[in-house]
Design an enzyme around this catalytic site. Structure first.
Site, PDB file in Angstrom:
ATOM      1  CD  GLU A   1      17.824  83.904  36.112  1.00 34.92           C
ATOM      2  OE1 GLU A   1      19.133  83.666  34.845  1.00 34.92           O
ATOM      3  OE2 GLU A   1      18.114  82.622  36.801  1.00 34.92           O
TER       4      GLU A   1
ATOM      5  CG  MET B   1      22.234  73.416  31.316  1.00 32.01           C
ATOM      6  SD  MET B   1      20.831  74.638  30.386  1.00 32.01           S
ATOM      7  CE  MET B   1      22.470  75.521  29.539  1.00 32.01           C
TER       8      MET B   1
ATOM      9  N   GLY C   1      29.447  66.226  29.397  1.00 29.14           N
ATOM     10  CA  GLY C   1      28.186  66.377  30.296  1.00 29.14           C
ATOM     11  C   GLY C   1      27.396  66.768  29.978  1.00 29.14           C
ATOM     12  CG  LEU C   2      26.043  63.217  27.732  1.00 27.53           C
ATOM     13  CD1 LEU C   2      26.522  62.418  26.657  1.00 27.53           C
ATOM     14  CD2 LEU C   2      25.715  64.213  25.758  1.00 27.53           C
ATOM     15  CB  ALA C   3      23.269  66.982  33.528  1.00 31.38           C
TER      16      ALA C   3
ATOM     17  CG  ASN D   1      27.258  62.237  31.965  1.00 36.39           C
ATOM     18  OD1 ASN D   1      27.574  62.973  31.712  1.00 36.39           O
ATOM     19  ND2 ASN D   1      27.048  60.609  32.899  1.00 36.39           N
TER      20      ASN D   1
ATOM     21  CB  SER E   1      21.052  82.872  29.541  1.00 38.86           C
ATOM     22  OG  SER E   1      20.180  82.755  30.728  1.00 38.86           O
ATOM     23  N   GLY E   2      19.399  80.179  29.478  1.00 41.57           N
ATOM     24  CA  GLY E   2      18.121  79.796  28.608  1.00 41.57           C
ATOM     25  C   GLY E   2      17.673  78.777  28.762  1.00 41.57           C
TER      26      GLY E   2
ATOM     27  NE  ARG F   1      34.229 106.846  57.557  1.00 42.24           N
ATOM     28  CZ  ARG F   1      34.064 107.235  57.356  1.00 42.24           C
ATOM     29  NH1 ARG F   1      34.642 108.726  56.586  1.00 42.24           N
ATOM     30  NH2 ARG F   1      35.750 105.953  57.238  1.00 42.24           N
TER      31      ARG F   1
ATOM     32  CG  HIS G   1      21.590  86.753  31.842  1.00 44.68           C
ATOM     33  ND1 HIS G   1      21.596  85.631  32.901  1.00 44.68           N
ATOM     34  CD2 HIS G   1      20.832  86.927  31.345  1.00 44.68           C
ATOM     35  CE1 HIS G   1      20.058  85.264  32.242  1.00 44.68           C
ATOM     36  NE2 HIS G   1      20.179  85.964  31.743  1.00 44.68           N
ATOM     37  CG  ASN G   2      22.368  83.494  35.768  1.00 44.50           C
ATOM     38  OD1 ASN G   2      22.177  83.876  34.835  1.00 44.50           O
ATOM     39  ND2 ASN G   2      22.951  82.396  36.899  1.00 44.50           N
TER      40      ASN G   2
ATOM     41  CE  LYS H   1      23.696  82.472  32.493  1.00 44.94           C
ATOM     42  NZ  LYS H   1      23.471  81.428  33.648  1.00 44.94           N
TER      43      LYS H   1
ATOM     44  CG  ASN I   1      25.453  79.153  35.651  1.00 47.38           C
ATOM     45  OD1 ASN I   1      25.415  79.941  34.333  1.00 47.38           O
ATOM     46  ND2 ASN I   1      24.340  78.850  35.929  1.00 47.38           N
TER      47      ASN I   1
HETATM   48  P1  NBP Z   1      24.169  69.960  36.620  1.00 44.24           P
HETATM   49  O1  NBP Z   1      24.698  71.503  37.232  1.00 44.24           O
HETATM   50  O2  NBP Z   1      23.381  69.010  37.732  1.00 44.24           O
HETATM   51  O3  NBP Z   1      25.708  68.433  36.834  1.00 44.24           O
HETATM   52  C1  NBP Z   1      25.437  67.379  36.177  1.00 44.24           C
HETATM   53  C2  NBP Z   1      26.756  67.149  35.593  1.00 44.24           C
HETATM   54  O4  NBP Z   1      27.645  67.084  35.705  1.00 44.24           O
HETATM   55  C3  NBP Z   1      26.386  65.683  35.142  1.00 44.24           C
HETATM   56  O5  NBP Z   1      27.006  65.557  33.370  1.00 44.24           O
HETATM   57  C4  NBP Z   1      27.895  65.114  35.917  1.00 44.24           C
HETATM   58  O6  NBP Z   1      28.412  63.351  35.670  1.00 44.24           O
HETATM   59  C5  NBP Z   1      28.289  65.772  35.924  1.00 44.24           C
HETATM   60  N1  NBP Z   1      29.380  65.664  36.628  1.00 44.24           N
HETATM   61  C6  NBP Z   1      28.898  66.252  38.196  1.00 44.24           C
HETATM   62 BR1  NBP Z   1      28.081  66.061  39.435  1.00 44.24          BR
HETATM   63  N2  NBP Z   1      30.640  65.671  39.117  1.00 44.24           N
HETATM   64  C7  NBP Z   1      31.398  65.656  37.832  1.00 44.24           C
HETATM   65  C8  NBP Z   1      32.805  64.981  38.334  1.00 44.24           C
HETATM   66  N3  NBP Z   1      33.454  65.118  39.287  1.00 44.24           N
HETATM   67  N4  NBP Z   1      33.718  65.267  36.786  1.00 44.24           N
HETATM   68  C9  NBP Z   1      32.965  64.926  35.889  1.00 44.24           C
HETATM   69  N5  NBP Z   1      31.999  64.677  35.846  1.00 44.24           N
HETATM   70  C10 NBP Z   1      30.810  65.337  37.254  1.00 44.24           C
HETATM   71  O7  NBP Z   1      24.342  70.077  35.315  1.00 44.24           O
HETATM   72  P2  NBP Z   1      23.175  71.039  34.354  1.00 44.24           P
HETATM   73  O8  NBP Z   1      21.903  70.770  34.874  1.00 44.24           O
HETATM   74  O9  NBP Z   1      22.803  70.611  33.068  1.00 44.24           O
HETATM   75  O10 NBP Z   1      24.123  72.408  34.015  1.00 44.24           O
HETATM   76  C11 NBP Z   1      25.677  72.616  33.910  1.00 44.24           C
HETATM   77  C12 NBP Z   1      25.989  73.492  33.651  1.00 44.24           C
HETATM   78  O11 NBP Z   1      25.118  74.770  33.145  1.00 44.24           O
HETATM   79  C13 NBP Z   1      26.182  73.401  35.394  1.00 44.24           C
HETATM   80  O12 NBP Z   1      27.152  74.665  36.038  1.00 44.24           O
HETATM   81  C14 NBP Z   1      25.035  75.184  35.556  1.00 44.24           C
HETATM   82  O13 NBP Z   1      24.953  75.368  36.618  1.00 44.24           O
HETATM   83  C15 NBP Z   1      24.634  75.179  34.179  1.00 44.24           C
HETATM   84  N6  NBP Z   1      23.524  76.107  33.405  1.00 44.24           N
HETATM   85  C16 NBP Z   1      22.985  75.013  33.995  1.00 44.24           C
HETATM   86  C17 NBP Z   1      21.060  75.222  33.314  1.00 44.24           C
HETATM   87  C18 NBP Z   1      20.148  74.777  34.097  1.00 44.24           C
HETATM   88  O14 NBP Z   1      18.934  74.814  33.682  1.00 44.24           O
HETATM   89  N7  NBP Z   1      19.675  73.912  33.897  1.00 44.24           N
HETATM   90  C19 NBP Z   1      20.981  76.810  33.018  1.00 44.24           C
HETATM   91  C20 NBP Z   1      22.382  77.819  32.241  1.00 44.24           C
HETATM   92  C21 NBP Z   1      23.346  76.929  33.165  1.00 44.24           C
HETATM   93  P3  NBP Z   1      27.574  62.144  35.948  1.00 44.24           P
HETATM   94  O15 NBP Z   1      26.376  61.754  35.144  1.00 44.24           O
HETATM   95  O16 NBP Z   1      28.448  60.893  35.966  1.00 44.24           O
HETATM   96  O17 NBP Z   1      26.718  62.320  37.152  1.00 44.24           O
END
Ligand code: NBP
Length: 473
Positions: free
Chosen positions: A189, A13, A9-11, A32, A128-129, A445, A185-186, A182, A102
């Protein structure tokens, strides 16, 4: 050479965590679902680093040292199940899957069972962060197999934020303990964010303060007893000017808040366990209500505002607001910690709440100087039910209740909604009320449902024939 760690998962986080782990001297394989993102990451941000890109799961799994340590940073929900299903046939007993997203704690419990039945380990791990924390050191909240945690601890503890009291990562407990912590925590928050938003509204509408003046006030609070990440970023937000209009940027942002679910889950779980978390729930409701923008605009034309009070004693009102905000923030932590204490009992997490407070002191969104006395309170009494019963916090409640009371009554008189602040006041007032009107609820009641009641002067359950049913018929 095989990699020490894998990230799927390369979004936002996943990319930042992979870079953070690599920066601590580890080789990290990345995968990814959409391969072009892997390629782009590899060519740009991962350039020249010990990052190994993989374009199939087979290639990814083969690139990892045994036991394999794989962190999922994909969207919470079905994506996690899809990845587990795809990975299981490729992995071997002893390998470790870490879900860093999450995920809802009940999903984690289900996944732990499934993965452990296949002879592998599963660590439900809150992170978190946000983007910055993931790159420079988040708070990491792992739960699940102790043995698996010990295997990944050398990597996770150096990846986490570091404080004078140690790394912001520790083993929290079995099964879904990490994701539950977690989630709460949220929830906390959510509560604090809403309290700050209400303070901003009050400064604007009750005290008539322009944004730069509010910025000064929040920065001053953040330099003292309210020092914390959320107050720090609020001061920064209030300092920004919109390039297009020259107005404060915050004033140009639509007043409609969104949510992804962790606050709601906290309230839902609290309702299930019978633990009051009214400030957190008020924050969830406030976001929901904000989404009805058009209807609010229509209602604003139909329902009149109260007459605006004079803006006398601005300094006194601002001091009361600061005091009230401080106590409401304490109430938000108190509610979350109470819920954790109850959930620990109910789910067998055996949480060490002093350690929970400690690993929240760096990296995460609710980091705050308040976590020092919270840690102390739970070190002194690990079974403490509610923070407000701790000597230090009872004294703080006594000191700051007048400020919270004045703020809530002024807000009510001016027609400014303050659901989080007023719920915090009612929460604390309820805790300090030795005799609540629940006696009347019991009588009601018993009246309509013959549910019985207890008496104050003798043990056992009693019933009164409140109405003559035969004659009523
Ligand atoms: P996202 O929650 O936006 O998820 C995007 C990632 O999930 C991409 O790598 C995407 O791949 C992959 N994905 C999806 Br959508 N469907 C998929 C599937 N069916 N099979 C495989 N991969 C799949 O990313 P994020 O914001 O980096 O958050 C990741 C996790 O961390 C989440 O659970 C989020 O709640 C948690 N989190 C986020 C933050 C924050 O600040 N963003 C903070 C703390 C925790 P693709 O590129 O192929 O679409």
């Amino acid at each position: 050479m095989q990699s020490d760690f894998g990230v799927i998962g390369l979004a936002v986080m996943g990319q930042n965590l992979a870079l953070n782990i690599e920066s601590k001297g580890f080789t990290v394989s990345v995968f990814n679902r959409t391969g072009s993102k892997t390629e782009e990451f590899y060519k740009r941000r991962a350039q020249g680093k010990r990052i190994v890109p993989a374009y199939t799961l087979e290639e990814f799994v083969a690139s990892l040292k045994r036991p394999r340590k794989i962190m999922l940073m994909v969207k919470a929900g079905p994506a996690v199940d899809a990845m587990i299903d795809a990975l299981l046939p490729l992995l071997e007993p002893g390998d470790i899957i870490i879900d860093g997203g999450n995920s809802h704690f009940a999903d984690t419990d289900r996944r732990v069972r499934k993965v452990e039945e296949a002879g592998l380990h599963y660590l439900g791990t809150g992170v978190s962060g946000g983007e910055y924390g993931a790159l420079h050191g988040p708070s990491i909240m792992p739960g699940g197999s102790r043995e698996a945690y010990d295997t990944v601890a050398p990597i996770l503890t150096v990846t986490a934020a570091q404080t004078k009291d140690g790394p912001c990562c520790t083993y929290l407990g079995p099964a879904s303990a990490g994701h539950y912590v977690k989630m709460v925590h949220n929830g906390i928050e959510y509560g604090i964010m809403q309290i700050i938003a209400e303070a901003y509204d009050y400064m604007k509408r009750r005290l008539g303060m322009p944004v730069p003046e509010m910025q000064e006030a929040v920065a001053e609070w953040n330099a003292a007893e309210l020092e914390s990440y959320l107050f720090e970023i609020t001061a920064d937000i209030l300092s920004r000017t919109d390039e297009k209009t020259g107005n404060p940027l915050v004033e140009m942002i639509l007043d409609r808040a969104e949510q992804k679910g962790t606050g709601k889950w906290t309230s839902q779980s609290a309702l299930d366990l019978g633990i009051p978390v009214p400030t957190i729930t008020a924050a969830v409701d406030a976001r929901a209500l904000s989404s009805f923008k058009d209807l609010r605009v229509a209602a604003a034309e139909r329902i009149r505002e109260p007459r605006q009070p004079e803006k006398e004693d601005k300094a006194g009102l601002l001091a009361a607001l600061r005091s009230g905000v401080y106590l409401a923030v304490i109430a938000s932590y108190a509610q979350g910690m109470h819920l954790l204490q109850a959930a620990s009992e109910e789910h067998g997490y055996n949480l060490n709440l002093a350690e929970v407070a400690r690993i929240w002191k760096g990296g995460c969104i609710i980091r705050s100087v308040l976590l020092d006395p919270i840690q102390e309170a739970y070190t002194k009494d690990p079974k403490l039910v509610n923070l407000l019963l701790d000597g230090t916090f009872a004294a703080l409640a006594n000191e700051h209740l007048p400020g919270l009371r004045r703020t809530v009554s002024e807000a009510a008189a001016a027609g400014i909604p303050a659901p989080a602040l007023s719920s915090a006041l009612a929460y604390i007032d309820s805790w300090r009320t030795a005799r609540l009107p629940a006696n009347l609820i019991q009588a009601q009641r018993d009246y309509f449902g013959a549910h019985t009641y207890e008496r104050i002067d003798e043990p056992g359950y009693h019933h009164t024939e409140w109405q003559d049913i035969q004659n009523v018929m």
